[in-house]
Design a protein around this motif. Structure first.
Motif, PDB file in Angstrom:
ATOM      1  N   ASN A  49     117.823 -34.844  12.398  1.00 42.17           N
ATOM      2  CA  ASN A  49     118.546 -33.691  11.831  1.00 42.17           C
ATOM      3  C   ASN A  49     117.697 -32.417  11.870  1.00 42.17           C
ATOM      4  N   HIS A 274     117.078 -22.518   4.576  1.00 37.59           N
ATOM      5  CA  HIS A 274     117.032 -22.068   5.965  1.00 37.59           C
ATOM      6  C   HIS A 274     117.911 -20.826   6.122  1.00 37.59           C
ATOM      7  N   THR A 277     121.049 -22.006   8.574  1.00 33.99           N
ATOM      8  CA  THR A 277     121.853 -23.186   8.218  1.00 33.99           C
ATOM      9  C   THR A 277     122.041 -23.339   6.708  1.00 33.99           C
ATOM     10  N   GLU A 279     120.134 -24.964   4.865  1.00 39.11           N
ATOM     11  CA  GLU A 279     119.543 -26.249   4.469  1.00 39.11           C
ATOM     12  C   GLU A 279     118.242 -26.027   3.689  1.00 39.11           C
TER      13      GLU A 279
END
Length: 297
Positions: A49, A274, A277, A279
């Motif tokens: 990922n 992030h 993203t 994340e």
């Protein structure tokens, strides 16, 4: 499976269908010898990922994306005594910087992380440059993030305090601190000689808040973790000196105590969302061994 050139190398991408440990899955799906797969894992050539994984028994779950490096890792070829690549994707690169190198250029031919990374990008045929988002002093070591394009840099720069949710440093300070933990808060401002000084009341400078927690102590020194609530220039160094326990090896704000012949300040933890993203990205490095050695009983 598909193949893509990314992050300075060619990768094969797979989607996991069944839960199993990473090494077992690689042996079943990649068609390489156990020795070669283990070498790729140890050489940081496997991503799950988007994050580099080197743990053999990392638990894979259905739907996870696994990327396997096809080419010899550029990061293995990347050699610098000053910079270590910790994480990289198409938008950002996280590095651990050593002492003795600037975050960015200042004056002619100064050694700096940005130029080291730009050279790495060029050699690995990546069409990007390193964009500075935050800085560490020349003699502070630890974690930093750089953007690889101007759009990502702008997102990080304009939303830094929302994006970064934890930044911590560890320092060896002079003397034995009595308090186990606490918070120091005041206003920081530069004078004409670019020395940052503090004021308990608003002096037109910037509010600075630092939380501290003692990890270990002797009668001569204290190992302290500092958590920044604000990130001002020289914040930890000034606050540490304000408490009567300056960072060891600090020629600007210190008291001459220099047991390790370096500024004893290390950015050990960096956590942020992030910029593209969203994340959560969490990175940490060990407390420098030389710091620990001062506290061996």
């Amino acid at each position: 499976m598909n193949t893509e050139y990314l992050q300075g190398g060619e990768y094969e991408y797979y989607t996991v269908e069944n839960s199993m440990p990473l090494l077992e899955w690689l042996l079943e799906h990649v068609g390489q010898s156990r020795t070669k797969i283990k070498a790729t894992l140890q050489g940081r050539g496997i991503k799950v990922n988007g994050k580099t994984v080197s743990q053999f028994d990392f638990p894979l779950l259905p739907g996870m994306k696994v990327a396997v490096s096809k080419t010899k890792r550029n990061q293995q070829q990347f050699k610098s005594r000053y910079v270590k690549i910790v994480y990289e994707d198409r938008w950002i690169i996280v590095v651990e910087k050593n002492i003795g190198i600037l975050s960015m250029a200042a004056g002619h031919s100064s050694l700096n992380v940005k130029s080291v990374l730009d050279d790495y990008f060029k050699k690995s045929r990546q069409k990007c440059t390193a964009h500075v988002v935050h800085r560490l002093d020349r003699d502070t070591s630890g974690l930093m993030v750089y953007a690889k394009d101007i759009e990502t840099e702008q997102i990080l720069e304009h939303n830094w305090h929302q994006i970064v949710y934890d930044r911590r440093y560890v320092a060896v300070v002079s003397g034995e601190m009595m308090e186990d933990e606490g918070t120091i808060q005041n206003w920081l401002k530069d004078n004409k000689a670019y020395i940052t000084y503090s004021s308990p009341v608003d002096n037109g400078g910037k509010l600075a808040i630092t939380h501290f927690h003692v990890i270990d102590r002797t009668t001569e020194h204290t190992l302290v973790e500092f958590k920044l609530e604000t990130g001002r220039k020289n914040q930890i160094r000034v606050h540490s000196a304000d408490m009567g326990h300056p960072v060891c090896g600090d020629v600007k704000y210190g008291n001459g105590d220099d047991p390790l012949h370096r500024l004893c300040l290390h950015a050990w933890l960096l956590c942020f969302h992030h910029p593209i993203t969203g994340e959560p990205m969490e990175f940490e490095t060990p407390i420098p061994t030389v710091f620990r050695q001062l506290f061996k009983k």
